[in-house]
Design a protein around this motif. Sequence first.
Motif, PDB file in Angstrom:
ATOM      1  N   VAL A  55       0.795  -0.993   0.589  1.00 42.59           N
ATOM      2  CA  VAL A  55       0.314   0.178  -0.262  1.00 42.59           C
ATOM      3  C   VAL A  55       0.634   1.126  -0.414  1.00 42.59           C
ATOM      4  O   VAL A  55       0.395   2.133  -0.435  1.00 42.59           O
ATOM      5  N   THR A  56       2.134   1.318   0.468  1.00 38.58           N
ATOM      6  CA  THR A  56       2.492   2.359   0.514  1.00 38.58           C
ATOM      7  C   THR A  56       3.298   2.259  -0.593  1.00 38.58           C
ATOM      8  O   THR A  56       3.648   3.400  -0.801  1.00 38.58           O
ATOM      9  N   TYR A  59       1.063   4.731  -3.086  1.00 35.64           N
ATOM     10  CA  TYR A  59       0.631   5.319  -2.296  1.00 35.64           C
ATOM     11  C   TYR A  59       2.000   6.640  -2.985  1.00 35.64           C
ATOM     12  O   TYR A  59       1.763   7.867  -3.903  1.00 35.64           O
ATOM     13  N   ALA A 118      -6.199  -4.531  -1.126  1.00 35.47           N
ATOM     14  CA  ALA A 118      -6.001  -3.602  -0.191  1.00 35.47           C
ATOM     15  C   ALA A 118      -5.315  -2.017  -1.916  1.00 35.47           C
ATOM     16  O   ALA A 118      -5.538  -1.144  -1.440  1.00 35.47           O
ATOM     17  N   ASP A 167      -8.245  -0.320  -2.755  1.00 31.90           N
ATOM     18  CA  ASP A 167      -8.894   0.180  -2.563  1.00 31.90           C
ATOM     19  C   ASP A 167      -8.328   1.537  -2.556  1.00 31.90           C
ATOM     20  O   ASP A 167      -8.844   2.426  -2.446  1.00 31.90           O
ATOM     21  N   THR A 168      -6.813   1.160  -2.228  1.00 37.40           N
ATOM     22  CA  THR A 168      -5.774   2.470  -1.755  1.00 37.40           C
ATOM     23  C   THR A 168      -5.686   3.331  -3.396  1.00 37.40           C
ATOM     24  O   THR A 168      -5.398   4.218  -3.286  1.00 37.40           O
ATOM     25  N   GLU A 169      -5.945   2.680  -4.180  1.00 38.38           N
ATOM     26  CA  GLU A 169      -5.771   3.895  -6.140  1.00 38.38           C
ATOM     27  C   GLU A 169      -6.949   4.126  -6.075  1.00 38.38           C
ATOM     28  O   GLU A 169      -7.326   4.962  -5.986  1.00 38.38           O
ATOM     29  N   LYS A 184      -8.744   5.168  -3.356  1.00 40.83           N
ATOM     30  CA  LYS A 184      -8.458   7.058  -2.495  1.00 40.83           C
ATOM     31  C   LYS A 184      -7.691   7.491  -2.674  1.00 40.83           C
ATOM     32  O   LYS A 184      -7.849   9.004  -2.251  1.00 40.83           O
ATOM     33  N   ILE A 185      -6.387   7.199  -3.986  1.00 40.25           N
ATOM     34  CA  ILE A 185      -5.416   8.471  -4.437  1.00 40.25           C
ATOM     35  C   ILE A 185      -6.523   9.295  -5.256  1.00 40.25           C
ATOM     36  O   ILE A 185      -5.905  10.663  -5.459  1.00 40.25           O
ATOM     37  N   VAL A 227      -4.920   7.639   2.942  1.00 38.86           N
ATOM     38  CA  VAL A 227      -4.333   6.541   2.471  1.00 38.86           C
ATOM     39  C   VAL A 227      -3.438   6.441   3.597  1.00 38.86           C
ATOM     40  O   VAL A 227      -2.759   7.019   4.172  1.00 38.86           O
ATOM     41  N   GLU A 228      -4.127   5.384   4.936  1.00 39.08           N
ATOM     42  CA  GLU A 228      -2.704   5.199   6.181  1.00 39.08           C
ATOM     43  C   GLU A 228      -1.671   4.780   6.181  1.00 39.08           C
ATOM     44  O   GLU A 228      -1.867   2.947   5.198  1.00 39.08           O
ATOM     45  N   ILE A 229      -0.582   5.502   6.332  1.00 39.95           N
ATOM     46  CA  ILE A 229       0.580   4.808   6.123  1.00 39.95           C
ATOM     47  C   ILE A 229       1.162   4.545   7.174  1.00 39.95           C
ATOM     48  O   ILE A 229       1.616   5.579   8.277  1.00 39.95           O
TER      49      ILE A 229
END
Length: 368
Positions: free
Chosen positions: A223-224, A227, A263, A266-268, A270-271, A277-279
């Motif tokens: 996920v990071t 991001y 995940a 979902d991150t894509e 959110k971006i 995005v929780e990092i």
Amino acid sequence: MNKMLIGGKKVDKDSPVLIIAEAGINHDGDYNQALKLIDVASEAGADVVKFQLFKADKMYTKNAGKYITASGKNEEIVELLKSVELPFEWIPKLIDYCKLKNIGFLCTVCDEYSGDVLTDYHVDSFKMASYAITHIPLLKYVAKKQKTMVFSTAGANLSDIEEAIRTIKNEGNEKIALLHCVAKYPAPLETCNMNVLDTFKFAFPDLIIGYSDHTEDPIKAPVTAVYKGAKIIEKHFTIDKNLPGADHSFAVDPIGLREMVRAIRDTEIKIKNKEEVEIDPLIFGTSEKKMQECERSLRRYAYRTVFAIKDIAPNELITTLNTAILRPGESELGIEPKFYEMLIQNKVKANKLIEEGSPVKWDDILNV
């Protein structure tokens, strides 16, 4: 840059993240297990499944010694790898099964012959392992085939990477994807240094940038990386973490692979929606791309050098028939691969007996 194909999937800086499920050697030499790995990757929603194509005696010198696996076993590395060689005759069957399961096929090229075999089956891309990054003759050979080249960079410094990219481009091949990676199995989260992705984007702005993950957590590092702008995520997976093979213990299981895919998607979203995005800030680390202390032993063990594959008599020419570029394991190191072509072209001779399985050193050829 133009769109590239990786396992039949188009990849560019505007495309969704390409998720590569790394089956690697986790088939354990069992064809049906290889098919199960494809099933798991497809069901998890991965875009591509990746295997590795090699012959053990073309990867390590015969005197490579032992290797401590991620599960703590101390095994003879050449024998371990012989047990998990992927038979060449599997390749067309695995490609066809991937098509049936609607998932892309990708395979690591470990030597010139494996590159030829894969080319014969009309693959559109090759994966290059981190430990081939200084194997300049292999990079040249593979680059000439004009396929997409995806290469990892574990244990490398920025100058290693720049030389590899220059080598590939000098052969007229611009289809390159560059993956940040850490040579530790498993890799602690604090070694990820995901800020290196910013360095890659600055130093190599025309390349597709990604991340090959060796951490145990299925979500945090991938996920990071997304991001930070990674367009490719690669992750080892297994059908069962308790299987005895060398790479199962640090790979994610089928549930973990599904969680990772979810995940990332979902991150894509959110971006795109400019949501938070929780990092874990621990994962950002430094932006300096260099060999980390935790990578030192594996770089020493697996980055290739020149070895004798036959006894070489005093005054005998160094040729491609009596030498090869191999991983040293516990052996002493020989001459770096980038000087190999020079040795052959200049018809260098041995000044002493170089025994089969021994490294070829400068003192073996220059001192009279």
